[in-house]
Design an enzyme around this catalytic site. Structure first.
Site, short mmCIF file in Angstrom:
data_model
loop_
_atom_site.label_atom_id
_atom_site.label_comp_id
_atom_site.label_asym_id
_atom_site.label_seq_id
_atom_site.Cartn_x
_atom_site.Cartn_y
_atom_site.Cartn_z
N GLN A 98 0.85 -1.21 0.00
CA GLN A 98 0.00 0.00 0.00
C GLN A 98 0.88 1.25 0.00
OE1 GLN A 98 -2.80 0.31 3.27
NE2 GLN A 98 -3.86 2.03 2.32
N HIS A 104 -8.55 1.87 -0.91
CA HIS A 104 -8.93 1.83 -2.33
C HIS A 104 -8.84 0.40 -2.83
CE1 HIS A 104 -4.62 2.64 -2.01
NE2 HIS A 104 -4.46 1.92 -3.10
N HIS A 106 -8.39 -1.69 -6.43
CA HIS A 106 -8.03 -1.62 -7.84
C HIS A 106 -8.96 -2.58 -8.61
CE1 HIS A 106 -3.85 0.01 -7.04
NE2 HIS A 106 -4.11 -0.53 -5.86
P1 AMP Z 1 -1.54 1.05 -3.71
O1 AMP Z 1 -0.16 0.55 -4.04
O2 AMP Z 1 -2.54 -0.07 -3.63
O3 AMP Z 1 -1.57 1.95 -2.50
O4 AMP Z 1 -1.99 1.88 -4.99
C1 AMP Z 1 -1.97 3.26 -5.07
C2 AMP Z 1 -2.37 3.59 -6.48
O5 AMP Z 1 -2.73 4.96 -6.55
C3 AMP Z 1 -1.26 3.36 -7.52
O6 AMP Z 1 -1.70 2.43 -8.48
C4 AMP Z 1 -1.04 4.75 -8.11
O7 AMP Z 1 -0.76 4.71 -9.48
C5 AMP Z 1 -2.35 5.43 -7.82
N1 AMP Z 1 -2.30 6.88 -7.72
C6 AMP Z 1 -1.46 7.63 -6.99
N2 AMP Z 1 -1.73 8.95 -7.15
C7 AMP Z 1 -2.78 9.02 -8.02
C8 AMP Z 1 -3.51 10.11 -8.59
N3 AMP Z 1 -3.24 11.39 -8.29
N4 AMP Z 1 -4.53 9.82 -9.43
C9 AMP Z 1 -4.82 8.53 -9.73
N5 AMP Z 1 -4.17 7.48 -9.22
C10 AMP Z 1 -3.15 7.71 -8.38
#
Ligand code: AMP
Ligand code: ZN
Length: 154
Positions: A98, A104, A106
């Site tokens: 994370q 969130h 995916h």
């Molecule tokens: P996680 O590793 O599960 O915490 O995933 C975080 C996700 O947020 C990653 O896939 C990033 O590419 C995405 N992310 C980070 N900043 C943004 C943003 N401003 N808009 C859209 N997605 C984002």
């Protein structure tokens, strides 16, 4: 939660490409997609991760339910839109990968014959023995029963 990037997106302070807006859950495109159509589904309420979701108030339970149904509906919609399937991924905690501290999910649409989904190395957690496996199961069973009892689930 002023320093939370997803709260800023929800507030419209940071741009996003939104694909769904519900009363309690919003979905937008991931800025660094694992595949075309990669969507993030987030609650409007700032919950850090799955372990932080409060379940004592009916409003929180309803909001979480809407979040999960939104994940389900977006996976279904990806197939309706022409993809063949979808991976759903959720990371709770840095140890799980994370990077953004606002819960969130995916939803990653997939195509038949497309690249193999990211590896969560199968077999990497193989047990040394049946006894070790059973001990891990017992530890989990006890903790799960405690959470269910504590939260009066089912
Ligand atoms: P996680 O590793 O599960 O915490 O995933 C975080 C996700 O947020 C990653 O896939 C990033 O590419 C995405 N992310 C980070 N900043 C943004 C943003 N401003 N808009 C859209 N997605 C984002
Ligand atoms: Zn937040």
């Amino acid at each position: 939660m002023n320093d939370c990037i997803f709260c800023k997106i929800l507030a419209g302070e940071i741009p996003s490409v939104r694909v769904h807006e519900g009363p309690n859950a919003v979905a937008f495109l991931d800025v660094n997609p694992m595949a075309k159509g990669h969507v993030l589904v987030v609650p409007r309420r700032h919950w850090a991760d799955l372990a932080s979701v409060p379940v004592s108030e009916a409003g929180d339970v309803a909001a979480f339910s809407e979040l999960m149904h939104t994940v389900r509906a977006i996976a279904k919609a990806a197939i309706r839109a022409g993809w063949d399937g979808a991976n759903v991924l959720q990371c709770t905690g840095e140890s799980a990968g994370q990077t953004v501290g606002h819960l969130h999910f995916h939803v990653i649409p997939r195509r038949a014959g497309g690249p193999v989904p990211p590896a969560f190395e199968s077999g990497a957690g193989r047990y040394e023995s049946d006894a070790e496996r059973d001990a891990v199961a017992a530890k989990l069973r006890e903790a799960i029963a405690a959470v269910f009892a504590e939260e009066q689930l089912y």
